[in-house]
Scaffold this active site. Structure first.
Site, PDB file in Angstrom:
ATOM      1  N   SER A 174       0.788  -1.184  -0.112  1.00 50.35           N
ATOM      2  CA  SER A 174       0.132  -0.004  -0.227  1.00 50.35           C
ATOM      3  C   SER A 174       0.874   1.317   0.035  1.00 50.35           C
ATOM      4  O   SER A 174       2.023   1.163   0.344  1.00 50.35           O
ATOM      5  CB  SER A 174      -0.952   0.125   1.349  1.00 50.35           C
ATOM      6  N   TYR A 220      -2.140  -0.435  10.645  1.00 49.67           N
ATOM      7  CA  TYR A 220      -1.989  -0.833   9.126  1.00 49.67           C
ATOM      8  C   TYR A 220      -0.733  -0.626   8.484  1.00 49.67           C
ATOM      9  O   TYR A 220      -0.115  -1.228   7.617  1.00 49.67           O
ATOM     10  CB  TYR A 220      -3.173  -0.043   8.323  1.00 49.67           C
TER      11      TYR A 220
END
Length: 245
Positions: A139, A152
């Site tokens: 990501s 995350y």
């Protein structure tokens, strides 16, 4: 497309979004795809859409034995495994002060352990055949720090460091295993569904409405990486909207 036709790809998180679209793009270019996810009915539909070059198994990346079963299925159905796309992930974002420890552990189970289980299931095959390609969906959050998404971000930084270190090990050991990290920006998938209603979710949803790309942007990036000549390793690909800061 070069280096894709007749190759066998395992794809995790293949029941929707990026995983589903990548399976369709690879199959359209002649690859055989083995689909993994927890939602069997969705997997069945995706495989049916693709046709004879797809097979599937309900499986959980957090379970190491489950991922070994996917490899066994690939070998029994198509005879080999050439590449894997470790795509499954969750993003139940929150501020750490909210102490949503269950969500933290869930991200560790899927985003970290899930990637490791996926890699460990195919690595013996790749080492034995002295070839293979490991593609991991990270990501943009794996390249910077984002308030409200600390855990995350941490999981995505982990896979970045881990896979880059493994790439160097592969070179030293002469196993010819290629590695690619994909860093998507905002993509229209079900990922936001894993965030509980909160101020964080409202902000993220608004951001995605303004800039998010369709999943085929990542599917085409995966296709680009895996279709390179065998001696070319596309190590890192950042894919985001031109409107995303």
């Amino acid at each position: 497309m070069q280096n894709v036709e007749s190759k066998v790809f395992i794809i995790t998180g293949a029941s929707s979004g990026i995983g589903e679209e990548t399976a369709k793009v690879l199959a359209k270019n002649g690859a055989k795809v083995v689909l993994s996810a927890r939602r069997e009915s969705r997997l069945k539909d995706v495989a049916a859409t693709i046709g004879k070059n797809a097979t599937y198994l309900k499986s959980d990346v957090a379970d190491a034995d489950s991922m070994k079963e996917i490899v066994a299925l690939a070998k029994s159905k198509f005879g080999k495994v050439d590449a894997v796309f470790a795509n499954a992930g969750i993003m139940p974002g929150s501020r750490m002060s909210e102490l949503k420890v269950g969500d933290w552990m869930g991200m560790i189970d899927i985003n970290i352990k899930g990637v490791l289980n996926t890699i460990s299931s195919v690595l013996p095959e790749f080492i034995a055949q002295k070839s293979g390609h490991i593609v991991v969906n990270s990501s943009i959050a794996g390249t910077k720090c984002v308030p409200g998404n600390a855990i995350y971000c941490g999981t995505k930084h982990f896979v970045r460091a881990m896979l880059d270190s493994f790439r160097t090990e592969s070179v030293m050991e002469g196993t010819n295993i290629r590695t690619t990290l994909i860093y998507p920006g905002a993509i229209r998938t079900e990922l936001l569904n894993t965030i509980a209603p909160s101020d964080t979710k409202t902000i993220v949803e608004e951001f995605y409405r303004n800039v998010a790309l369709k999943p085929d942007a990542i599917a085409n990036a995966v296709l680009y990486a895996v279709s390179q000549p065998q001696n070319v390793d596309v190590s890192d690909l950042v894919v985001r909207s031109i409107n995303e800061q």
